[in-house]
Design an enzyme around this catalytic site. Structure first.
Site, PDB file in Angstrom:
ATOM      1  N   GLY A 136      -6.264 -16.857   2.188  1.00  0.00           N
ATOM      2  CA  GLY A 136      -5.895 -18.249   2.417  1.00  0.00           C
ATOM      3  C   GLY A 136      -5.562 -19.057   1.186  1.00  0.00           C
ATOM      4  O   GLY A 136      -5.477 -20.284   1.262  1.00  0.00           O
ATOM      5  N   SER A 187      -0.006  -6.412  12.211  1.00  0.00           N
ATOM      6  CA  SER A 187      -0.382  -4.995  12.392  1.00  0.00           C
ATOM      7  C   SER A 187       0.794  -4.162  11.890  1.00  0.00           C
ATOM      8  O   SER A 187       1.384  -3.386  12.640  1.00  0.00           O
ATOM      9  CB  SER A 187      -0.713  -4.682  13.843  1.00  0.00           C
ATOM     10  OG  SER A 187       0.445  -4.774  14.634  1.00  0.00           O
ATOM     11  N   THR A 240      -0.386 -14.623   2.518  1.00  0.00           N
ATOM     12  CA  THR A 240       0.289 -15.245   3.659  1.00  0.00           C
ATOM     13  C   THR A 240       1.163 -16.430   3.267  1.00  0.00           C
ATOM     14  O   THR A 240       2.205 -16.670   3.881  1.00  0.00           O
ATOM     15  CB  THR A 240      -0.779 -15.670   4.693  1.00  0.00           C
ATOM     16  OG1 THR A 240      -1.546 -14.513   5.025  1.00  0.00           O
ATOM     17  CG2 THR A 240      -0.160 -16.233   5.953  1.00  0.00           C
ATOM     18  N   ASN A 260      -1.362  -0.567  -4.939  1.00  0.00           N
ATOM     19  CA  ASN A 260      -2.334  -0.503  -3.850  1.00  0.00           C
ATOM     20  C   ASN A 260      -2.229   0.896  -3.236  1.00  0.00           C
ATOM     21  O   ASN A 260      -1.136   1.345  -2.894  1.00  0.00           O
ATOM     22  CB  ASN A 260      -2.016  -1.613  -2.829  1.00  0.00           C
ATOM     23  CG  ASN A 260      -3.007  -1.657  -1.680  1.00  0.00           C
ATOM     24  OD1 ASN A 260      -2.991  -0.823  -0.796  1.00  0.00           O
ATOM     25  ND2 ASN A 260      -3.864  -2.667  -1.689  1.00  0.00           N
ATOM     26  N   CYS A 277      -7.703  -1.684   5.386  1.00  0.00           N
ATOM     27  CA  CYS A 277      -6.642  -2.026   6.350  1.00  0.00           C
ATOM     28  C   CYS A 277      -7.170  -1.810   7.767  1.00  0.00           C
ATOM     29  O   CYS A 277      -7.607  -0.715   8.105  1.00  0.00           O
ATOM     30  CB  CYS A 277      -5.403  -1.162   6.123  1.00  0.00           C
ATOM     31  SG  CYS A 277      -4.168  -1.447   7.400  1.00  0.00           S
ATOM     32  N   ASN A 331      -9.701  -8.398   2.473  1.00  0.00           N
ATOM     33  CA  ASN A 331      -8.553  -8.038   3.295  1.00  0.00           C
ATOM     34  C   ASN A 331      -8.652  -8.851   4.597  1.00  0.00           C
ATOM     35  O   ASN A 331      -9.492  -9.744   4.705  1.00  0.00           O
ATOM     36  CB  ASN A 331      -8.552  -6.523   3.550  1.00  0.00           C
ATOM     37  CG  ASN A 331      -7.144  -5.992   3.839  1.00  0.00           C
ATOM     38  OD1 ASN A 331      -6.354  -6.661   4.493  1.00  0.00           O
ATOM     39  ND2 ASN A 331      -6.847  -4.806   3.372  1.00  0.00           N
ATOM     40  N   THR A 332      -7.837  -8.514   5.558  1.00  0.00           N
ATOM     41  CA  THR A 332      -7.777  -9.344   6.765  1.00  0.00           C
ATOM     42  C   THR A 332      -8.977  -9.136   7.696  1.00  0.00           C
ATOM     43  O   THR A 332      -9.624  -8.091   7.675  1.00  0.00           O
ATOM     44  CB  THR A 332      -6.496  -9.017   7.562  1.00  0.00           C
ATOM     45  OG1 THR A 332      -6.468  -7.612   7.819  1.00  0.00           O
ATOM     46  CG2 THR A 332      -5.263  -9.432   6.794  1.00  0.00           C
ATOM     47  N   GLY A 379       0.819  -1.210   0.000  1.00  0.00           N
ATOM     48  CA  GLY A 379       0.000   0.000   0.000  1.00  0.00           C
ATOM     49  C   GLY A 379       0.852   1.259   0.000  1.00  0.00           C
ATOM     50  O   GLY A 379       1.792   1.380   0.792  1.00  0.00           O
TER      51      GLY A 379
HETATM   52  C1  SIN Z   1      -0.768  -3.189   7.175  1.00  0.00           C
HETATM   53  O1  SIN Z   1       0.174  -2.652   6.598  1.00  0.00           O
HETATM   54  O2  SIN Z   1      -1.022  -2.942   8.367  1.00  0.00           O
HETATM   55  C2  SIN Z   1      -1.641  -4.192   6.459  1.00  0.00           C
HETATM   56  C3  SIN Z   1      -2.199  -3.636   5.226  1.00  0.00           C
HETATM   57  C4  SIN Z   1      -3.642  -3.967   5.006  1.00  0.00           C
HETATM   58  O3  SIN Z   1      -4.253  -4.697   5.784  1.00  0.00           O
HETATM   59  O4  SIN Z   1      -4.211  -3.465   4.039  1.00  0.00           O
END
Ligand code: SIN
Length: 305
Positions: free
Chosen positions: A245, A70, A267, A99, A130, A193-194, A46
Site C-alpha cells: 500500500g 491472480s 499497486t 525475484n 505468492c 506479499n499479498t 518473479g
Molecule cells: C502472481 O504472479 O500471481 C503474483 C506474484 C506474487 O504474489 O508473488
C-alpha cells in the site's frame, strides 16, 4: 534537502523507494514514462525455471482501496531473462533485484544457479509468498520449518549476492517466520506479499477472478503491512524492505518508522506508472517539513505506547 541515501545488505541505494516485483515488469517497459534515476532499485517479475504463461483472464480486479490479482507468475523464465532482459536493465544504472520463484526447492536452486552465472544483478529476492499457485510459493512460506528448508537450499547456491526473502502475511505469527528465515541464512526480508482474498459478482454469483481466489494489495493492506514490518523488525536483526500500500512519500516515512530500511511500491504503479519515481521527492518534502535531516533518522523511531 534531506539525505535520502540508504544501504541495504551492502547495496547503496540513492533513496529508499524500490519498484516492487510483478508491478514493474522487467523495468524496461516503463522507459519513456519513468525517470529511472529517481528509483532506489528495481525488483523484476518473479523468475521461474522455465517460462510460465500465467492464469487465464480475468486475473486482475479493482477492490475498495486495493486490487486483487491472480497473475500466476507469468514470466519468460530465468534463462531468457538473463539473456534478453538483463543486459538492457543493467545499463539503467539502478540496482536490479531478481525475484526468484519455484514450484519445488530444486526449482529455486536451479533458477539461482542460472542467475549466479549472469552479471548485472545486485541481489536475489526469494518469493516464498505468492498465493496464486497450487504448488510452490506460499507453500514454502506459510510454515517456519518448510521456509527454513527453502531458504537454506537457496543460501547454499546464492553465493555472489545478498539473499532477501519475501514473506507472506498469510501466516499466524510473522515473527516466527521472520526468525526462521534469518536462522536459515537470509540477508534481509521483504514484507509483505499479498493477502489472500476473494472478490464476488453477486449478480452472476461467480468470483471475479478466473481462479476464484487471488492476492489483495494496495492501500487497503497498508495497516497489515506496517504491523508485520514492525513485528518482524522486533524479532530479527536483519534489514527489512516494507511493502503493502505504499503510494505517497508519507507512506514511506511510516514504513521507516516501523523499522524498514527501504520500501517497495507495487499497486500504485497501476493507477500512475510514474508514482514510484515521484516518491523520493515526496519523502524529501515530508522530511524537510518535519526538520528531519535524513531518512535514516526515522528508522525504527516509532514510539509505541
Ligand atoms: C502472481 O504472479 O500471481 C503474483 C506474484 C506474487 O504474489 O508473488
Amino acid at each position: 534537502m534531506a539525505d535520502l541515501r540508504t544501504t541495504f545488505c551492502g547495496i547503496g541505494l540513492k533513496n529508499p523507494v524500490i519498484a516492487a516485483s510483478g508491478t514493474f515488469g522487467y523495468g524496461l517497459e516503463f522507459a519513456g514514462q519513468v525517470d529511472f534515476g529517481r528509483l532506489g532499485a528495481i525488483v523484476v517479475k518473479g523468475l521461474s525455471r522455465g517460462p510460465i504463461d500465467g492464469n487465464p483472464s480475468p486475473r486482475l480486479t479493482e477492490t475498495p482501496s486495493g486490487m486483487l490479482n491472480s497473475i500466476g507468475l507469468q514470466n519468460v523464465g530465468a534463462r531468457a531473462f538473463a539473456k534478453e532482459k538483463l543486459p538492457g536493465l543493467a545499463r539503467l544504472g539502478v540496482p536490479i533485484v531478481a525475484n526468484v520463484f519455484g514450484f519445488s526447492i530444486e526449482d529455486y536452486v536451479e533458477v539461482l544457479r542460472v542467475l549466479e552465472d549472469a552479471d548485472g544483478l545486485s541481489a536475489y529476492e526469494l518469493n516464498v509468498s505468492c498465493p496464486n499457485t497450487h504448488r510452490g510459493g506460499l507453500e514454502f512460506g506459510a510454515d517456519a520449518t518448510t521456509l527454513g528448508a527453502a531458504v537454506s537450499a537457496a543460501r547454499s547456491v546464492a553465493r555472489r549476492r545478498p539473499l532477501l526473502v519475501k514473506l507472506s502475511p498469510n501466516v499466524t505469527d510473522i515473527a516466527e517466520i521472520a526468525r526462521a528465515a534469518a536462522e536459515a541464512g537470509a540477508d534481509g526480508l521483504t514484507l509483505i506479499n499479498t493477502l489472500r482474498g476473494l472478490a464476488v459478482d453477486a449478480r452472476s454469483r461467480t468470483p471475479l477472478l478466473s481462479t476464484g481466489y487471488g492476492g489483495l494489495s494496495g492501500p487497503a493492506i497498508k495497516p497489515v503491512a506496517l504491523y508485520m514490518v514492525h513485528r518482524a523488525a522486533q524479532a530479527v536483526d536483519l534489514p527489512i524492505i516494507g511493502a503493502g500500500g505504499v503510494a505517497t512519500g508519507e507512506d514511506v516515512a511510516e514504513f521507516l518508522l516501523c523499522g524498514a530500511t527501504a520500501v517497495q511500491v507495487g499497486t500504485a504503479s497501476f493507477w500512475d506508472p510514474g508514482r514510484t519515481a515521484a516518491l523520493a521527492a515526496e519523502l524529501n518534502s515530508f522530511l524537510d517539513a518535519q526538520s528531519v535531516a535524513s531518512a535514516g533518522e526515522l528508522r525504527g523511531a516509532l514510539e509505541m505506547p
